[in-house]
Design a protein around this motif. Structure first.
Motif, mmCIF file in Angstrom:
data_model
loop_
_atom_site.group_PDB
_atom_site.id
_atom_site.type_symbol
_atom_site.label_atom_id
_atom_site.label_comp_id
_atom_site.label_asym_id
_atom_site.label_seq_id
_atom_site.Cartn_x
_atom_site.Cartn_y
_atom_site.Cartn_z
ATOM 1 N N ARG A 323 0.825 -1.219 0.000
ATOM 2 C CA ARG A 323 0.000 0.000 0.000
ATOM 3 C C ARG A 323 0.854 1.262 0.000
ATOM 4 O O ARG A 323 0.488 2.263 -0.612
ATOM 5 C CB ARG A 323 -0.906 -0.012 1.234
ATOM 6 N N TYR A 324 1.954 1.229 0.747
ATOM 7 C CA TYR A 324 2.830 2.397 0.862
ATOM 8 C C TYR A 324 4.245 1.980 0.443
ATOM 9 O O TYR A 324 5.152 1.904 1.260
ATOM 10 C CB TYR A 324 2.852 2.917 2.302
ATOM 11 N N GLU A 325 4.412 1.675 -0.832
ATOM 12 C CA GLU A 325 5.663 1.061 -1.273
ATOM 13 C C GLU A 325 6.858 1.994 -1.167
ATOM 14 O O GLU A 325 8.005 1.533 -1.161
ATOM 15 C CB GLU A 325 5.531 0.568 -2.717
ATOM 16 N N ASN A 326 6.647 3.292 -1.094
ATOM 17 C CA ASN A 326 7.761 4.225 -1.016
ATOM 18 C C ASN A 326 8.010 4.725 0.401
ATOM 19 O O ASN A 326 8.652 5.758 0.593
ATOM 20 C CB ASN A 326 7.516 5.425 -1.946
ATOM 21 N N ASP A 327 7.484 4.022 1.393
ATOM 22 C CA ASP A 327 7.704 4.417 2.783
ATOM 23 C C ASP A 327 8.927 3.684 3.326
ATOM 24 O O ASP A 327 8.939 2.448 3.447
ATOM 25 C CB ASP A 327 6.478 4.089 3.633
ATOM 26 N N SER A 328 9.950 4.442 3.674
ATOM 27 C CA SER A 328 11.203 3.837 4.135
ATOM 28 C C SER A 328 11.067 3.178 5.505
ATOM 29 O O SER A 328 11.770 2.213 5.820
ATOM 30 C CB SER A 328 12.302 4.897 4.184
ATOM 31 N N GLY A 329 10.159 3.689 6.345
ATOM 32 C CA GLY A 329 10.006 3.146 7.685
ATOM 33 C C GLY A 329 9.532 1.701 7.694
ATOM 34 O O GLY A 329 9.857 0.943 8.607
ATOM 35 N N LEU A 330 8.750 1.300 6.689
ATOM 36 C CA LEU A 330 8.269 -0.074 6.644
ATOM 37 C C LEU A 330 9.411 -1.057 6.398
ATOM 38 O O LEU A 330 9.459 -2.139 6.985
ATOM 39 C CB LEU A 330 7.199 -0.209 5.562
ATOM 40 N N TYR A 331 10.336 -0.672 5.518
ATOM 41 C CA TYR A 331 11.496 -1.532 5.277
ATOM 42 C C TYR A 331 12.381 -1.597 6.520
ATOM 43 O O TYR A 331 13.018 -2.620 6.792
ATOM 44 C CB TYR A 331 12.293 -1.023 4.076
ATOM 45 N N LEU A 332 12.415 -0.513 7.285
ATOM 46 C CA LEU A 332 13.175 -0.507 8.543
ATOM 47 C C LEU A 332 12.582 -1.509 9.527
ATOM 48 O O LEU A 332 13.301 -2.282 10.172
ATOM 49 C CB LEU A 332 13.176 0.905 9.124
ATOM 50 N N THR A 333 11.255 -1.522 9.638
ATOM 51 C CA THR A 333 10.599 -2.491 10.516
ATOM 52 C C THR A 333 10.813 -3.917 10.022
ATOM 53 O O THR A 333 11.046 -4.838 10.822
ATOM 54 C CB THR A 333 9.096 -2.186 10.599
ATOM 55 N N TRP A 334 10.743 -4.112 8.714
ATOM 56 C CA TRP A 334 10.978 -5.426 8.127
ATOM 57 C C TRP A 334 12.380 -5.929 8.519
ATOM 58 O O TRP A 334 12.561 -7.071 8.924
ATOM 59 C CB TRP A 334 10.823 -5.349 6.610
ATOM 60 N N GLY A 335 13.353 -5.044 8.384
ATOM 61 C CA GLY A 335 14.708 -5.420 8.760
ATOM 62 C C GLY A 335 14.830 -5.787 10.222
ATOM 63 O O GLY A 335 15.527 -6.747 10.590
ATOM 64 N N SER A 336 14.149 -5.031 11.092
ATOM 65 C CA SER A 336 14.223 -5.327 12.533
ATOM 66 C C SER A 336 13.611 -6.693 12.846
ATOM 67 O O SER A 336 14.101 -7.415 13.727
ATOM 68 C CB SER A 336 13.526 -4.226 13.331
ATOM 69 N N LEU A 337 12.540 -7.063 12.127
ATOM 70 C CA LEU A 337 11.934 -8.381 12.344
ATOM 71 C C LEU A 337 12.893 -9.496 11.932
ATOM 72 O O LEU A 337 13.020 -10.512 12.631
ATOM 73 C CB LEU A 337 10.630 -8.485 11.546
ATOM 74 N N GLU A 338 13.573 -9.304 10.811
ATOM 75 C CA GLU A 338 14.547 -10.308 10.381
ATOM 76 C C GLU A 338 15.718 -10.389 11.366
ATOM 77 O O GLU A 338 16.225 -11.476 11.674
ATOM 78 C CB GLU A 338 15.069 -9.957 8.983
ATOM 79 N N GLU A 339 16.135 -9.233 11.881
ATOM 80 C CA GLU A 339 17.254 -9.219 12.823
ATOM 81 C C GLU A 339 16.893 -9.953 14.109
ATOM 82 O O GLU A 339 17.728 -10.675 14.686
ATOM 83 C CB GLU A 339 17.660 -7.781 13.125
ATOM 84 N N LYS A 340 15.669 -9.785 14.593
ATOM 85 C CA LYS A 340 15.249 -10.462 15.818
ATOM 86 C C LYS A 340 15.264 -11.974 15.662
ATOM 87 O O LYS A 340 15.422 -12.706 16.633
ATOM 88 C CB LYS A 340 13.851 -9.996 16.220
ATOM 89 N N GLN A 341 15.093 -12.457 14.437
ATOM 90 C CA GLN A 341 15.118 -13.893 14.183
ATOM 91 C C GLN A 341 16.511 -14.406 13.839
ATOM 92 O O GLN A 341 16.688 -15.559 13.500
ATOM 93 C CB GLN A 341 14.149 -14.237 13.056
ATOM 94 N N GLY A 342 17.511 -13.492 13.906
ATOM 95 C CA GLY A 342 18.884 -13.892 13.658
ATOM 96 C C GLY A 342 19.292 -13.928 12.205
ATOM 97 O O GLY A 342 20.404 -14.362 11.886
ATOM 98 N N ARG A 343 18.438 -13.458 11.313
ATOM 99 C CA ARG A 343 18.766 -13.453 9.884
ATOM 100 C C ARG A 343 19.395 -12.102 9.535
ATOM 101 O O ARG A 343 18.734 -11.193 9.012
ATOM 102 C CB ARG A 343 17.521 -13.735 9.054
ATOM 103 N N LEU A 344 20.669 -11.980 9.850
ATOM 104 C CA LEU A 344 21.344 -10.689 9.745
ATOM 105 C C LEU A 344 21.534 -10.248 8.300
ATOM 106 O O LEU A 344 21.447 -9.052 7.997
ATOM 107 C CB LEU A 344 22.692 -10.753 10.463
ATOM 108 N N GLU A 345 21.816 -11.178 7.402
ATOM 109 C CA GLU A 345 22.016 -10.807 5.995
ATOM 110 C C GLU A 345 20.742 -10.219 5.410
ATOM 111 O O GLU A 345 20.771 -9.184 4.731
ATOM 112 C CB GLU A 345 22.461 -12.034 5.186
ATOM 113 N N GLU A 346 19.586 -10.880 5.675
ATOM 114 C CA GLU A 346 18.309 -10.355 5.177
ATOM 115 C C GLU A 346 17.991 -9.002 5.816
ATOM 116 O O GLU A 346 17.505 -8.083 5.139
ATOM 117 C CB GLU A 346 17.186 -11.346 5.474
ATOM 118 N N ALA A 347 18.279 -8.883 7.122
ATOM 119 C CA ALA A 347 18.034 -7.613 7.803
ATOM 120 C C ALA A 347 18.852 -6.497 7.178
ATOM 121 O O ALA A 347 18.350 -5.389 6.943
ATOM 122 C CB ALA A 347 18.370 -7.744 9.286
#
Length: 861
Positions: A323-347
């Motif tokens: 819905r908001y494909e140009n919102d940078s904050g959503l990708y930031l949250t996505w990265g934090s979710l990957e980081e919490k699961q230990g997937r550092l490369e994806e984060a």
């Protein structure tokens, strides 16, 4: 009409760049149509009424601004001001639009507005608020004063001015301004600002009274809802979750809105009602209705993650991005979710996408943190420098870059970064980071001054700054001062586990032992783990406390419970294994060390403690392997160099020991216990000249390390060198004079009986542990050195006083993840051989606290 050009094939970044170029072209085409609207107006308007023409232009400009057609809005506002250069609202609208089109010229717009409208209270207020935001505080304060002279008691001037003073730590001035506005002209916004100030200062009852006044004077359902919501957030801060929920429900009933739903869902999650929180936050998604905001969907994803539904959280973020494909904050949250699961490369990839869409400081800082974990130091440094270049006032970027440089050994560069950051944005986060740097460099007074500045910034979350200040005093032996600090901090942040643990530690350090006191201390530990069961230091300190009380079975159960929630926390595994060693269960201890090492393979102190246990079990080769493995992980670990060098020396490998000590001195040149251990080894080899050189080097590295003076005095006393002893006595007196003055006021500081043990050790038999006090022991050592300087009998007295064993220190000191930014080195583990149990070593456990989930910076515990 030509068909639109299809998007190019290729990566997402190429298609996104193409879409941005196409969007820019369309905007430019629309902007060229502005003359058509004006011509149409000129054709249809009869007469020469400039005021009507100006009003038309203004309303058209506001409409264009809402549609984010800023160039068209600017052109229309220019025409408004040509017709009427004294129109206040046109100038304010022009300043808003200029922020989007030409940020560097915003001040010029406001200066022209002041020149044309010198008595406009609105322009003075708007200009002062803008200057406050860009950090020009003195100029902002001057404009607020002028505005107040134009209209004394204006509630908006008083509110904005008060917030500025609160940001600067001037709570008294802020309260005075808020109170003046409330007295002269009660206004909902000002009452809420005053209530928040009282709440942040720890005055909950006064805050409640101000919130009630704000609700009584509210003139619309929106104001009433905002006041209730702010009240509910203050109640949540004080841990009154049920009361907070009731107040937030009133906010929603006054004016249903998405923001209140989001806050209420977060409170429910904190109160343990995860299903209720998820039902509530999911209700913001309504078919055929307006989409939830980006901020709401970010909270939704985070709540799903906290409930353990990571797949659902990723679905929410992906839906939001569609819905908001140009919102940078959503990708930031996505990265934090990957980081919490230990997937550092994806984060790392998602953080990179975030700042590629829009350069933003949080994305750069998050990317740098992950790159540092991956070992890409240069990439992390570049990202942080870009964050600062993009936002000169991004405190977290300065903090992260300063600590990165300090960890890399670039002390001057780190000092420059912190100095530049504090000049531009003296935030609590940055002050805390700079204080941690000062502590690592031995500048205790400077660190204390920065932390005291930080706790005065009441508009920010300063709980970690309070914690650092309290721990600084506790480590300095000022137990009563530490207790006062933690007590005051706990009033402001009653739901902060680190502060509750700190208060329990300070109470244990100052109160006499007894059932009632122990009950209060246990209550604080229990409250901390109930608030956050994933806070490992609370479990660790509680277990150590029970061990100190002789409740070994209970301590083991606490360590096990803590590990059930924090399986990757090496210090908890270490504490449990050391407890088993204390009880003589070598096989059980070895099993725990193995399990902990499998989960935390890079935990240096866990390996160091394991090596000490193997020495007790007479597995010398295994101990040697563990210490070498630890040094491969951290080549700068002074305690490991000390332990390995001492191990080699006591088993006849003196040349190998000297090589290890020499490498350690080069790698950890500020670690005073290493110099002490090396000097003692040379002294036993009767190399007294070399031993003296090492003692002097150690004193230069850390002149406040009392055991170094102690061993130095032992050497001179053994040689009968009374003149050298007299000189040492004078040096000790000059260094510790100020410390003793402080101790005179802190009468209870001698009872620091656990957690902060920092004394040397010599006995490796698991059944010979004894409790002692760091402060009392250190003071006794200094007094003995002075007495023995007159009697020349130091050697035997010191050997008679050796009663502390290394594993108590390992249990007592806290440790944390290697990812934490701040740590403190104290002493190193001595590893005696089986044929020599009278020599001394040392112990060092790095005290760290994991990054708080909501914060950018970490603090030592």
């Amino acid at each position: 009409m030509t068909a639109p050009t299809p998007p190019p094939m290729g990566s997402k970044s190429k298609r996104r760049a193409w879409m941005q170029r196409e969007l820019k072209k369309r905007i430019e085409e629309k902007e060229q149509e502005i003359s058509t609207d004006i011509d149409l107006f000129n054709e249809t308007w009869d007469g020469d009424d400039d005021s009507a023409r100006q009003r038309f232009y203004y309303h058209q400009a506001v409409r264009e601004e809402r549609k984010q057609r800023f160039q068209r809005a600017k052109a229309l506002l220019d025409k408004c001001l040509e017709l009427n250069p004294t129109d206040t609202f046109s100038w304010m609208a022009l300043a808003r639009v200029t922020k989007e089109t030409d940020p560097l010229n915003v001040q010029d717009v406001y200066e022209k507005a002041i020149e044309n409208c010198p008595t406009s209270i609105h322009i003075h207020h708007a200009y002062a608020v803008y200057l406050h935001r860009i950090g020009k505080l003195d100029a902002a304060r001057e404009l607020f004063e002028k505005g107040y002279e134009i209209e004394p008691g204006n509630c908006y001037i008083c509110q904005a001015w008060g917030l500025l003073e609160q940001d600067c730590g001037n709570s008294t001035k802020a309260r005075e301004l808020f109170q003046k506005a409330v007295t002269d002209n009660p206004n909902t916004e000002v009452c809420v600002a005053l209530a928040r100030l009282e709440g942040e200062e720890g005055n909950l009852e006064q805050a409640r009274q101000r919130f009630e006044l704000a609700i009584n004077v509210s003139k619309s359902p929106v104001q009433e809802s905002d006041a209730y919501r702010a009240w509910g957030m203050i109640e949540e801060r004080y841990g009154n979750l049920e009361n907070s929920e009731k107040i937030l429900i009133k906010s929603f009933r006054a004016k249903p809105n998405e923001e209140t739903i989001v806050v209420l869902a977060k409170v429910k999650m904190r109160n343990g009602d995860a299903p209720g929180a998820l039902r509530l936050i999911r209700s913001i998604e309504r078919p055929k209705k307006q989409w939830p905001t980006v901020a709401a969907m970010n909270v939704w994803a985070n709540l799903e993650a906290k409930a353990g539904n990571f797949d659902e959280a990723l679905k929410v973020i992906q839906l939001a991005i569609s819905r908001y494909e140009n919102d940078s904050g959503l990708y930031l949250t996505w990265g934090s979710l990957e980081e919490k699961q230990g997937r550092l490369e994806e984060a790392s990839c998602h953080y990179k996408e975030s700042f590629e869409i829009k350069a933003n400081g949080p994305a750069f800082v998050a990317y740098a943190r992950v790159e540092e974990k991956l070992g890409n130091i240069d990439s992390a440094r570049d990202a942080l420098e870009k964050a600062i270049e993009q936002d000169k006032k991004h405190a977290s970027a300065y903090n992260a870059l300063g600590l990165l440089e300090l960890t890399a050994g670039n002390v001057k560069r780190a000092e420059e970064v912190f100095k530049r950051g504090l000049e531009l944005v003296p935030s609590a986060d940055l002050l805390n980071g700079a204080a941690q740097m000062d502590l690592r460099l031995g500048r205790v007074a400077e660190a204390r001054e920065k932390l005291e500045r930080g706790v005065r910034l009441t508009r920010e979350d300063t709980s970690w700054v309070w914690h650092s200040l309290g721990m600084l005093e506790l480590r300095s032996g000022h137990g009563v001062a530490a207790k006062k600090i933690f007590t005051e901090a706990s009033k402001r942040y009653p739901q902060s586990p680190p502060l509750l643990v700190g208060l329990a530690m300070s109470m244990a350090a100052t109160l006499p032992k007894g059932p009632e006191q122990d009950k209060d201390i246990r209550g604080l530990f229990e409250k901390a783990v109930k608030i956050d069961r994933y806070y490992p230091q609370a479990w660790q300190c509680w277990g150590v406390f029970e061990h100190r009380q002789g409740e070994h079975t209970k301590a083991a159960k606490i360590f096990k419970a803590g590990l059930s929630f924090n399986r990757n926390h090496g210090a908890l595994w270490q504490a449990w294994a050391v407890l088993e060693t204390f009880n003589g269960n070598i096989f059980s201890a070895r099993s725990i060390f193995e399990r902990g090492s499998s989960r935390c393979p890079d935990h240096v102190h866990l390996l160091q403690a394991w090596a000490c246990m193997e020495v007790r079990a007479r597995n010398i080769e295994r101990a040697r392997q563990l210490l070498r493995k630890a040094l491969n992980i951290d080549p700068t670990s002074g305690p490991c160099y000390s332990a390995l060098g001492l191990l080699e020396a006591r088993h006849g490998n003196i040349e190998e020991a000297r090589e290890v000590f020499s490498r350690g001195i080069n790698a950890a040149s500020k670690h005073a216990p290493l110099f002490r251990t090396y000097a003692e080894v040379e002294s036993r080899r009767r190399n007294f000249t070399r031993a003296r050189q090492l003692f002097e080097q150690g004193i230069s590295a850390d002149p406040t390390y009392a055991p170094l003076f102690h061993s130095y005095a032992e050497l001179e006393g053994m040689l009968g060198n009374l003149s050298a002893l007299s000189m040492l006595q004078k040096r000790i007196a000059s260094i510790y004079e100020k410390q003793k003055e402080n101790e005179a006021d802190d009468v209870d500081s001698s009872r620091v009986h656990y957690i902060l043990m920092e004394e040397p050790v010599d006995d490796f038999e698991p059944k010979t542990f004894m409790e002692t006090s760091i402060e009392a022991e250190e003071k006794d050592r200094l007094d003995e050195a002075a007495e023995d300087a007159r009697k020349a009998q130091i050697t035997q007295r010191f050997r008679d006083r050796k009663t502390i064993d290394v594993d108590l220190d390992n249990l007592e000191e806290e440790d944390g993840d290697e990812d934490d930014e701040y740590y403190d080195e104290d002493e190193d583990d001595g590893v005696p051989g089986p044929e020599d149990t009278e020599d001394e070593g040392g112990d060092d456990i790095r005290d760290e606290v994991d990054d708080w989930e909501e914060g950018d910076v970490n603090f030592q515990n």
